[in-house]
Scaffold this motif. Structure first.
Motif, PDB file in Angstrom:
ATOM      1  N   TYR A   1      -0.877   3.944   8.036  1.00 22.44           N
ATOM      2  CA  TYR A   1      -1.023   4.916   7.160  1.00 22.44           C
ATOM      3  C   TYR A   1      -0.002   5.854   6.957  1.00 22.44           C
ATOM      4  O   TYR A   1       0.355   6.293   5.491  1.00 22.44           O
TER       5      TYR A   1
ATOM      6  N   TYR B   1       1.917   3.805   4.165  1.00 26.75           N
ATOM      7  CA  TYR B   1       1.061   4.071   2.803  1.00 26.75           C
ATOM      8  C   TYR B   1       1.438   5.360   2.246  1.00 26.75           C
ATOM      9  O   TYR B   1       1.831   5.634   1.080  1.00 26.75           O
TER      10      TYR B   1
ATOM     11  N   ALA C   1       0.688   0.734  -3.358  1.00 28.05           N
ATOM     12  CA  ALA C   1       0.336   0.533  -1.940  1.00 28.05           C
ATOM     13  C   ALA C   1       0.279  -0.928  -1.462  1.00 28.05           C
ATOM     14  O   ALA C   1       0.544  -1.051  -0.306  1.00 28.05           O
TER      15      ALA C   1
ATOM     16  N   LEU D   1       2.990  -2.087   1.025  1.00 24.95           N
ATOM     17  CA  LEU D   1       2.688  -2.235   2.500  1.00 24.95           C
ATOM     18  C   LEU D   1       2.669  -3.597   3.047  1.00 24.95           C
ATOM     19  O   LEU D   1       3.011  -3.822   4.044  1.00 24.95           O
TER      20      LEU D   1
END
Length: 131
Positions: free
Chosen positions: A38, A41, A51, A54
């Motif tokens: 997270y 992100y 995103a 990632l």
């Protein structure tokens, strides 16, 4: 040996706190810095990248290239130059500089107006908002 371990833990704690402060400076929740995946992100949101990057950051060798690129965009987002990027990647000192220094978040790439103009023209179909 004990001195090395204590210094190492102090460095790790300083990096976590600096990252927390970077996230807060960018208008994101600071606690996101300590949540695995997270945190990446949120970092991608801060630097204005999609995103799906990632996934690229999870591929060996590719992650080095995109990690350096992300650090470069992060340093530019705070008005810093490539020296800060180098310090972030090699020593982590750039993270401390951004977190504890006087650097202010200026938007992705350091110019939010130019970023909005660019990202409006260069998006994938699935990134378009429904009208």
């Amino acid at each position: 040996m004990i001195l090395f371990v204590v210094a190492y833990f102090a460095y790790i704690i300083a990096m976590v706190v600096a990252t927390w402060k970077i996230y807060e400076k960018a208008g994101q929740p600071g606690w996101a810095a300590i949540i695995p995946f997270y945190n990446i992100y949120i970092l991608l949101k801060i630097v204005g990248k999609p995103a799906w990057w990632l996934l690229l950051l999870c591929i060996p060798v590719v992650n080095i290239v995109f990690g350096i690129w992300t650090y470069n965009i992060l340093s530019k987002s705070f008005g810093k130059d490539e020296l800060t990027t180098l310090l972030m990647f090699i020593f982590g000192i750039g993270i401390l500089q951004l977190g504890f220094g006087d650097a202010q978040y200026q938007g992705p790439y350091g110019d939010p107006i130019a970023f909005q103009a660019y990202s409006g023209e260069h998006t994938f179909d699935f990134e378009q908002t429904a009208m």
